[in-house]
Design a protein around this motif. Structure first.
Motif, PDB file in Angstrom:
ATOM      1  N   ALA A 216       0.830  -1.207   0.000  1.00 29.20           N
ATOM      2  CA  ALA A 216       0.000   0.000   0.000  1.00 29.20           C
ATOM      3  C   ALA A 216       0.866   1.259   0.000  1.00 29.20           C
ATOM      4  N   LEU A 217       1.935   1.274   0.798  1.00 30.65           N
ATOM      5  CA  LEU A 217       2.828   2.432   0.831  1.00 30.65           C
ATOM      6  C   LEU A 217       3.494   2.649  -0.521  1.00 30.65           C
ATOM      7  N   ALA A 218       3.947   1.565  -1.137  1.00 35.97           N
ATOM      8  CA  ALA A 218       4.592   1.690  -2.446  1.00 35.97           C
ATOM      9  C   ALA A 218       3.630   2.247  -3.481  1.00 35.97           C
ATOM     10  N   THR A 219       2.380   1.798  -3.436  1.00 41.09           N
ATOM     11  CA  THR A 219       1.384   2.286  -4.402  1.00 41.09           C
ATOM     12  C   THR A 219       1.088   3.756  -4.176  1.00 41.09           C
ATOM     13  N   GLY A 220       0.949   4.158  -2.913  1.00 44.32           N
ATOM     14  CA  GLY A 220       0.600   5.539  -2.614  1.00 44.32           C
ATOM     15  C   GLY A 220       1.717   6.522  -2.867  1.00 44.32           C
ATOM     16  N   GLN A 221       2.982   6.070  -2.776  1.00 44.38           N
ATOM     17  CA  GLN A 221       4.110   6.988  -2.903  1.00 44.38           C
ATOM     18  C   GLN A 221       4.713   7.018  -4.302  1.00 44.38           C
ATOM     19  N   SER A 222       4.270   6.150  -5.177  1.00 42.79           N
ATOM     20  CA  SER A 222       4.930   6.014  -6.477  1.00 42.79           C
ATOM     21  C   SER A 222       4.633   7.192  -7.404  1.00 42.79           C
ATOM     22  N   ALA A 223       5.693   7.799  -7.913  1.00 36.56           N
ATOM     23  CA  ALA A 223       5.530   8.855  -8.921  1.00 36.56           C
ATOM     24  C   ALA A 223       5.084   8.263 -10.254  1.00 36.56           C
ATOM     25  N   ARG A 224       5.474   7.006 -10.529  1.00 36.75           N
ATOM     26  CA  ARG A 224       5.060   6.373 -11.789  1.00 36.75           C
ATOM     27  C   ARG A 224       3.549   6.193 -11.824  1.00 36.75           C
ATOM     28  N   VAL A 225       2.961   5.778 -10.701  1.00 36.41           N
ATOM     29  CA  VAL A 225       1.502   5.616 -10.658  1.00 36.41           C
ATOM     30  C   VAL A 225       0.821   6.959 -10.875  1.00 36.41           C
ATOM     31  N   LYS A 226       1.341   8.015 -10.234  1.00 31.46           N
ATOM     32  CA  LYS A 226       0.753   9.338 -10.407  1.00 31.46           C
ATOM     33  C   LYS A 226       0.876   9.806 -11.857  1.00 31.46           C
ATOM     34  N   ALA A 227       2.007   9.475 -12.488  1.00 29.57           N
ATOM     35  CA  ALA A 227       2.183   9.873 -13.893  1.00 29.57           C
ATOM     36  C   ALA A 227       1.174   9.170 -14.791  1.00 29.57           C
ATOM     37  N   THR A 228       0.951   7.873 -14.556  1.00 32.40           N
ATOM     38  CA  THR A 228      -0.020   7.154 -15.388  1.00 32.40           C
ATOM     39  C   THR A 228      -1.444   7.617 -15.102  1.00 32.40           C
ATOM     40  N   GLU A 229      -1.729   8.038 -13.865  1.00 32.49           N
ATOM     41  CA  GLU A 229      -3.046   8.594 -13.565  1.00 32.49           C
ATOM     42  C   GLU A 229      -3.265   9.878 -14.370  1.00 32.49           C
ATOM     43  N   ALA A 230      -2.237  10.732 -14.430  1.00 33.88           N
ATOM     44  CA  ALA A 230      -2.353  11.963 -15.207  1.00 33.88           C
ATOM     45  C   ALA A 230      -2.518  11.659 -16.695  1.00 33.88           C
ATOM     46  N   GLN A 231      -1.783  10.643 -17.174  1.00 34.65           N
ATOM     47  CA  GLN A 231      -1.915  10.264 -18.591  1.00 34.65           C
ATOM     48  C   GLN A 231      -3.319   9.757 -18.893  1.00 34.65           C
ATOM     49  N   ALA A 232      -3.864   8.945 -18.003  1.00 33.52           N
ATOM     50  CA  ALA A 232      -5.210   8.426 -18.215  1.00 33.52           C
ATOM     51  C   ALA A 232      -6.242   9.554 -18.188  1.00 33.52           C
ATOM     52  N   ASP A 233      -6.071  10.518 -17.281  1.00 30.76           N
ATOM     53  CA  ASP A 233      -6.999  11.648 -17.225  1.00 30.76           C
ATOM     54  C   ASP A 233      -6.906  12.488 -18.498  1.00 30.76           C
ATOM     55  N   ALA A 234      -5.680  12.699 -18.990  1.00 28.41           N
ATOM     56  CA  ALA A 234      -5.514  13.450 -20.237  1.00 28.41           C
ATOM     57  C   ALA A 234      -6.204  12.741 -21.401  1.00 28.41           C
ATOM     58  N   ALA A 235      -6.085  11.422 -21.459  1.00 26.45           N
ATOM     59  CA  ALA A 235      -6.726  10.671 -22.540  1.00 26.45           C
ATOM     60  C   ALA A 235      -8.248  10.765 -22.448  1.00 26.45           C
ATOM     61  N   ARG A 236      -8.792  10.750 -21.234  1.00 25.61           N
ATOM     62  CA  ARG A 236     -10.247  10.882 -21.084  1.00 25.61           C
ATOM     63  C   ARG A 236     -10.722  12.261 -21.542  1.00 25.61           C
ATOM     64  N   GLN A 237      -9.953  13.289 -21.251  1.00 21.38           N
ATOM     65  CA  GLN A 237     -10.328  14.624 -21.694  1.00 21.38           C
ATOM     66  C   GLN A 237     -10.297  14.727 -23.225  1.00 21.38           C
ATOM     67  N   MET A 238      -9.268  14.120 -23.826  1.00 21.67           N
ATOM     68  CA  MET A 238      -9.162  14.172 -25.285  1.00 21.67           C
ATOM     69  C   MET A 238     -10.276  13.379 -25.952  1.00 21.67           C
ATOM     70  N   ALA A 239     -10.776  12.353 -25.286  1.00 21.91           N
ATOM     71  CA  ALA A 239     -11.850  11.559 -25.870  1.00 21.91           C
ATOM     72  C   ALA A 239     -13.108  12.390 -26.054  1.00 21.91           C
ATOM     73  N   VAL A 240     -13.356  13.333 -25.153  1.00 17.88           N
ATOM     74  CA  VAL A 240     -14.529  14.208 -25.291  1.00 17.88           C
ATOM     75  C   VAL A 240     -14.340  15.161 -26.463  1.00 17.88           C
ATOM     76  N   ALA A 241     -13.133  15.717 -26.564  1.00 16.74           N
ATOM     77  CA  ALA A 241     -12.886  16.715 -27.616  1.00 16.74           C
ATOM     78  C   ALA A 241     -12.877  16.103 -29.008  1.00 16.74           C
ATOM     79  N   ALA A 242     -12.494  14.820 -29.115  1.00 18.87           N
ATOM     80  CA  ALA A 242     -12.315  14.224 -30.441  1.00 18.87           C
ATOM     81  C   ALA A 242     -13.613  14.104 -31.223  1.00 18.87           C
ATOM     82  N   GLY A 243     -14.751  14.004 -30.553  1.00 22.53           N
ATOM     83  CA  GLY A 243     -16.016  13.828 -31.263  1.00 22.53           C
ATOM     84  C   GLY A 243     -16.703  15.119 -31.661  1.00 22.53           C
TER      85      GLY A 243
END
Length: 421
Positions: free
Chosen positions: A21-48
């Motif tokens: 749990a500590l490793a998951t909460g402290q990981s910068a890689r997880v936070k980076a992929t969360e930001a990437q996933a959020d960016a992709a969701r935002q672009m999905a709205v704009a694409a249509g």
């Protein structure tokens, strides 16, 4: 009292679940992929959406010489214009683009799952390494204490004229050997603590809690190929197939050109009438067979490539998981053999040698040799259990089910028992 609180908190044992749990909460890689996933969701709205309209402002037919030069009102052809142009993107093309963007958002979410699963696996492996090194140290310390007691007995017997100097030297050598082996384990324990700190920071300095028993994940029984479709890498490859299909749909839609319409209002001098213009633009796909059709064929070939890669990846992962399960079963069998046969025999040998030595019919060398055999057998058992724990971590964090940030690990199993040394 206040100064003792941090020390007490520091001494709280670190469990495997807490480390993950500590490793998951402290990981910068997880936070980076969360930001990437959020960016992709935002672009999905704009694409249509339709393209933005274009505002046009201009001055047309402005004289640059003669008596009317630079005048905006005296020449009847001079116009001040304002226009609005809109590209009329076809609905099927917008849907195809939206589907591609949605697929990219899904792929980003799968990538986040994969990063999280790999992070949790690596953190669990680091915790297990630290735990087993600690167990090895505890075992060696216990054996060193017994060797020191044996040395004291040998020295007393030698001083009383009932023992030999060779026995004293052999016992002293055994004690020093234990010191050396403990020093080696201390080095590996320090390294494992550093490696665990890479994932959880300062919490790696805390003592580790007791290890659980290790259970195969529930999906180990049944149709493995079906369960593997939930693996992040397999799901990611599946998303690549979907993205390739979306690209092919876009290429298919591109065979129908998008029109653009433009409305313009032009103002002339007060002596002349104002004007309105309406323009329609249509791209001419004059060589569709060599351009649009070729692009569509290329996209369809990419779909075939992605599907073939998915099939190959599924086969590779199935073979890898089956190999891990086979290794687990083999190591579990060895563990049972140590518990049921080898460890009891090693202990009986020590007791027999010790009884013979006390009765004067055996040598101290035989006792020390029997103790070394028992230590080596216990150390080998720990190494086998360590291999089982590594297989468990590799299988447990394949993440074939819907992931949670720190779900309690599934640890219960009968065929991989665990005992503290």
């Amino acid at each position: 009292m206040a100064g003792g609180a941090p020390a007490r908190a520091q001494a709280v044992p670190l469990s495997l679940d807490e480390a993950v749990a500590l490793a998951t909460g402290q990981s910068a890689r997880v936070k980076a992929t969360e930001a990437q996933a959020d960016a992709a969701r935002q672009m999905a709205v704009a694409a249509g959406q339709r393209p933005d309209p274009v505002l046009k402002l201009g001055i047309n037919n402005l004289p640059v010489d003669g008596p009317d030069r630079w005048s905006l009102t005296r020449d009847f052809m001079t116009m001040r214009s304002v226009g609005l142009m809109q590209e009329l993107t076809r609905a099927d093309k917008r849907r195809a683009r939206a589907a591609r963007a949605a697929g990219e958002a899904d792929a980003a979410a799968v990538a986040q799952r994969q990063v999280t699963a790999e992070l949790q696996r690596d953190a669990a492996l680091a915790w297990l390494e630290r735990s087993f090194q600690q167990s090895m140290r505890e075992l060696l310390v216990t054996q060193r204490i017994e060797a020191e007691l044996q040395l004291q007995a040998a020295e007393a017997a030698y001083r009383g004229g009932k023992g030999m100097q060779a026995d004293v030297l052999a016992a002293r050598t055994e004690v020093e050997t234990m010191h050396d082996r403990i020093a080696q384990v201390d080095r590996m324990l320090a390294v494992s603590t550093i490696q665990l700190g890479r994932w959880i920071g300062d919490a790696a300095a805390r003592p580790v809690a007791a290890r659980p028993a290790f259970a195969p994940p529930p999906w180990a029984e049944g149709d493995l190929a079906m369960h593997l479709t939930g693996h992040p890498q397999i799901a990611g490859a599946t998303q690549q197939v979907a993205l390739a299909q979306a690209e092919a749909s876009i290429a298919r839609a591109e065979r129908q050109a998008d029109w653009s319409v433009e409305l313009m209002y032009s103002q002339r001098g007060p002596a002349y009438s104002n004007m309105v213009s309406l323009n329609l633009s249509v791209p001419l796909q004059w060589d569709q067979k060599q351009r649009q059709d070729r692009e569509l064929a290329a996209r369809q070939s990419q779909v075939n490539r992605a599907a073939a890669e998915l099939d190959d990846l599924l086969r590779a992962h199935e073979a890898e998981v089956r190999a891990l399960l086979q290794e687990w079963q083999s190591e579990a069998g060895r563990l049972r053999r140590h518990d049921e046969k080898l460890l009891p025999l090693a202990r009986q040998r020590v007791e027999a040698a010790l009884s013979a030595y006390r009765a004067g019919s055996g040598s101290l060398t035989a006792v020390l040799e029997a103790r070394r055999t028992e230590i080596d057998t216990r150390m080998e058992r720990l190494r086998i259990e360590m291999e089982i724990s590594r297989r468990w971590a590799q299988l447990e964090f394949l993440d074939l089910a819907v992931p949670t940030a720190a779900s309690p690990a599934r640890h219960q199993i009968a065929d991989a028992p665990r005992s503290r040394p």
